[in-house]
Scaffold this motif. Structure first.
Motif, PDB file in Angstrom:
ATOM      1  N   ASP A  87       0.729  -1.278   0.307  1.00 41.73           N
ATOM      2  CA  ASP A  87      -0.068   0.321   0.339  1.00 41.73           C
ATOM      3  C   ASP A  87       0.704   1.015  -0.300  1.00 41.73           C
ATOM      4  O   ASP A  87       1.526   1.752   0.902  1.00 41.73           O
ATOM      5  CB  ASP A  87      -0.787   0.369   1.262  1.00 41.73           C
ATOM      6  CG  ASP A  87      -1.744  -1.269   1.313  1.00 41.73           C
ATOM      7  OD1 ASP A  87      -2.925  -1.092   0.122  1.00 41.73           O
ATOM      8  OD2 ASP A  87      -1.929  -1.535   2.430  1.00 41.73           O
ATOM      9  N   TYR A  88       0.579   2.044  -0.660  1.00 48.13           N
ATOM     10  CA  TYR A  88       1.103   3.107  -1.406  1.00 48.13           C
ATOM     11  C   TYR A  88       0.795   4.356  -0.314  1.00 48.13           C
ATOM     12  O   TYR A  88      -0.644   5.168  -0.559  1.00 48.13           O
ATOM     13  CB  TYR A  88       1.975   4.148  -2.270  1.00 48.13           C
ATOM     14  CG  TYR A  88       2.531   2.722  -3.584  1.00 48.13           C
ATOM     15  CD1 TYR A  88       3.822   2.343  -3.507  1.00 48.13           C
ATOM     16  CD2 TYR A  88       1.310   1.802  -4.152  1.00 48.13           C
ATOM     17  CE1 TYR A  88       3.969   1.594  -4.184  1.00 48.13           C
ATOM     18  CE2 TYR A  88       2.015   0.415  -4.659  1.00 48.13           C
ATOM     19  CZ  TYR A  88       3.362   0.723  -4.891  1.00 48.13           C
ATOM     20  OH  TYR A  88       4.479  -0.725  -5.126  1.00 48.13           O
ATOM     21  N   VAL A  89       1.329   4.769   0.646  1.00 52.39           N
ATOM     22  CA  VAL A  89       0.952   6.022   1.538  1.00 52.39           C
ATOM     23  C   VAL A  89       0.761   7.342   0.967  1.00 52.39           C
ATOM     24  O   VAL A  89       0.238   8.430   1.356  1.00 52.39           O
ATOM     25  CB  VAL A  89       1.200   5.982   2.877  1.00 52.39           C
ATOM     26  CG1 VAL A  89       0.903   4.463   3.615  1.00 52.39           C
ATOM     27  CG2 VAL A  89       2.407   5.640   2.979  1.00 52.39           C
ATOM     28  N   ARG A  90       2.158   7.753   0.658  1.00 51.47           N
ATOM     29  CA  ARG A  90       2.892   9.137  -0.735  1.00 51.47           C
ATOM     30  C   ARG A  90       4.004   9.161  -0.751  1.00 51.47           C
ATOM     31  O   ARG A  90       4.475   8.051  -1.448  1.00 51.47           O
ATOM     32  CB  ARG A  90       2.976  10.094   1.190  1.00 51.47           C
ATOM     33  CG  ARG A  90       4.888   9.880   1.493  1.00 51.47           C
ATOM     34  CD  ARG A  90       4.721  11.168   2.801  1.00 51.47           C
ATOM     35  NE  ARG A  90       3.913  11.494   3.212  1.00 51.47           N
ATOM     36  CZ  ARG A  90       3.415  10.782   4.130  1.00 51.47           C
ATOM     37  NH1 ARG A  90       4.254   9.861   4.851  1.00 51.47           N
ATOM     38  NH2 ARG A  90       2.238  11.112   5.662  1.00 51.47           N
ATOM     39  N   THR A  96      17.284   8.700   0.869  1.00 51.64           N
ATOM     40  CA  THR A  96      17.174   7.253   0.495  1.00 51.64           C
ATOM     41  C   THR A  96      15.984   6.584   1.006  1.00 51.64           C
ATOM     42  O   THR A  96      15.179   7.032   1.335  1.00 51.64           O
ATOM     43  CB  THR A  96      18.731   6.988   1.678  1.00 51.64           C
ATOM     44  OG1 THR A  96      19.566   7.636   1.389  1.00 51.64           O
ATOM     45  CG2 THR A  96      19.207   5.593   1.229  1.00 51.64           C
ATOM     46  N   LEU A  97      16.572   4.935   0.045  1.00 47.13           N
ATOM     47  CA  LEU A  97      14.871   4.723   0.067  1.00 47.13           C
ATOM     48  C   LEU A  97      15.230   3.558   0.947  1.00 47.13           C
ATOM     49  O   LEU A  97      16.003   2.439   0.438  1.00 47.13           O
ATOM     50  CB  LEU A  97      14.593   4.905  -1.333  1.00 47.13           C
ATOM     51  CG  LEU A  97      13.808   3.066  -1.018  1.00 47.13           C
ATOM     52  CD1 LEU A  97      12.049   4.029  -0.379  1.00 47.13           C
ATOM     53  CD2 LEU A  97      13.460   2.624  -2.100  1.00 47.13           C
ATOM     54  N   ARG A  98      14.209   3.641   2.336  1.00 53.07           N
ATOM     55  CA  ARG A  98      15.082   2.004   3.038  1.00 53.07           C
ATOM     56  C   ARG A  98      13.713   1.132   2.999  1.00 53.07           C
ATOM     57  O   ARG A  98      13.073   1.502   4.092  1.00 53.07           O
ATOM     58  CB  ARG A  98      15.272   2.706   4.591  1.00 53.07           C
ATOM     59  CG  ARG A  98      15.367   1.984   5.272  1.00 53.07           C
ATOM     60  CD  ARG A  98      15.630   2.610   7.265  1.00 53.07           C
ATOM     61  NE  ARG A  98      17.379   3.593   7.221  1.00 53.07           N
ATOM     62  CZ  ARG A  98      18.161   4.836   7.531  1.00 53.07           C
ATOM     63  NH1 ARG A  98      16.643   5.099   8.793  1.00 53.07           N
ATOM     64  NH2 ARG A  98      18.718   5.065   7.311  1.00 53.07           N
ATOM     65  N   CYS A 115       6.744  -5.000   6.118  1.00 52.49           N
ATOM     66  CA  CYS A 115       7.896  -4.076   5.482  1.00 52.49           C
ATOM     67  C   CYS A 115       7.531  -2.334   5.721  1.00 52.49           C
ATOM     68  O   CYS A 115       5.992  -2.672   5.246  1.00 52.49           O
ATOM     69  CB  CYS A 115       8.509  -4.465   4.271  1.00 52.49           C
ATOM     70  SG  CYS A 115       9.452  -3.561   3.740  1.00 52.49           S
ATOM     71  N   GLU A 116       7.795  -1.454   6.288  1.00 54.38           N
ATOM     72  CA  GLU A 116       7.804  -0.295   6.050  1.00 54.38           C
ATOM     73  C   GLU A 116       9.060   0.500   4.990  1.00 54.38           C
ATOM     74  O   GLU A 116       9.928   0.074   4.835  1.00 54.38           O
ATOM     75  CB  GLU A 116       8.143   0.534   7.267  1.00 54.38           C
ATOM     76  CG  GLU A 116       7.108  -0.032   8.062  1.00 54.38           C
ATOM     77  CD  GLU A 116       7.909   0.931   9.649  1.00 54.38           C
ATOM     78  OE1 GLU A 116       7.046   1.523  10.582  1.00 54.38           O
ATOM     79  OE2 GLU A 116       9.263   1.316  10.221  1.00 54.38           O
ATOM     80  N   THR A 127      10.382   9.268   6.733  1.00 53.87           N
ATOM     81  CA  THR A 127       8.941   9.691   6.307  1.00 53.87           C
ATOM     82  C   THR A 127       8.377   8.433   5.824  1.00 53.87           C
ATOM     83  O   THR A 127       9.283   7.563   4.324  1.00 53.87           O
ATOM     84  CB  THR A 127       9.003  10.710   5.009  1.00 53.87           C
ATOM     85  OG1 THR A 127       9.522  12.395   5.719  1.00 53.87           O
ATOM     86  CG2 THR A 127       7.714  11.013   4.524  1.00 53.87           C
ATOM     87  N   LEU A 128       8.066   7.987   6.039  1.00 49.99           N
ATOM     88  CA  LEU A 128       6.701   6.639   5.419  1.00 49.99           C
ATOM     89  C   LEU A 128       6.196   7.131   3.692  1.00 49.99           C
ATOM     90  O   LEU A 128       5.045   7.402   3.790  1.00 49.99           O
ATOM     91  CB  LEU A 128       5.700   6.128   6.620  1.00 49.99           C
ATOM     92  CG  LEU A 128       4.635   4.673   6.407  1.00 49.99           C
ATOM     93  CD1 LEU A 128       5.218   3.576   6.175  1.00 49.99           C
ATOM     94  CD2 LEU A 128       3.866   4.557   7.306  1.00 49.99           C
TER      95      LEU A 128
END
Length: 141
Positions: A87-90, A96-98, A115-116, A127-128
């Protein structure tokens, strides 16, 4: 994950580096062990979609690999993703993508992992961007 198991982390990095697509994206494993794994990659211009955000496929890749690596810490190295949802939230934009994954439940042959997906700016602020959950199974009979 409390203590860093350097030999396990080195092995996880070697396994990730054996994946040509992971090398193409520049992904690295930054944490591995105790039912969790973290994968990171620098957000680059060539990973963006037409609106300037990181392509959803890049986030999906990161979730899939982080989920599978986390499951591998409890099931062993021979594992395969059975399925996952995201689910994409923003939108992910810069930094960096973590992808930080943790095993929620594990049996002998299967694990459920959450997974976050976060962006991390230059100051370390997370930022989520998306949430994923997956099932991973042992490839061994």
């Amino acid at each position: 994950m409390t203590d860093i198991d350097e030999p396990a982390l080195a092995l996880a990095r070697k396994v990730l580096d054996a994946q040509p697509f992971s090398r193409l994206l520049g992904a690295t494993v930054t944490a591995f062990g105790d039912g969790g794994a973290t994968l990171e990659l620098a957000i680059r211009e060539d990973l963006r979609q037409q609106n300037g955000f990181v392509h959803g496929g890049v986030l999906s890749y990161a979730a899939d690999n982080a989920i599978t690596f986390a499951a591998g810490t409890v099931l062993g190295p021979a594992v395969l993703t059975a399925g996952y949802s995201i689910d994409y939230v923003r939108p992910a934009a810069d930094g960096t993508l973590r992808a930080r994954a943790d095993v929620l439940h594990a049996g002998r042959r299967q694990a459920v992992v959450r997974c976050e997906l976060l962006t991390v700016d230059a100051d370390g602020v997370e930022t989520l961007c998306a949430l994923a959950q997956g099932t991973v199974r042992s490839a061994n009979p």
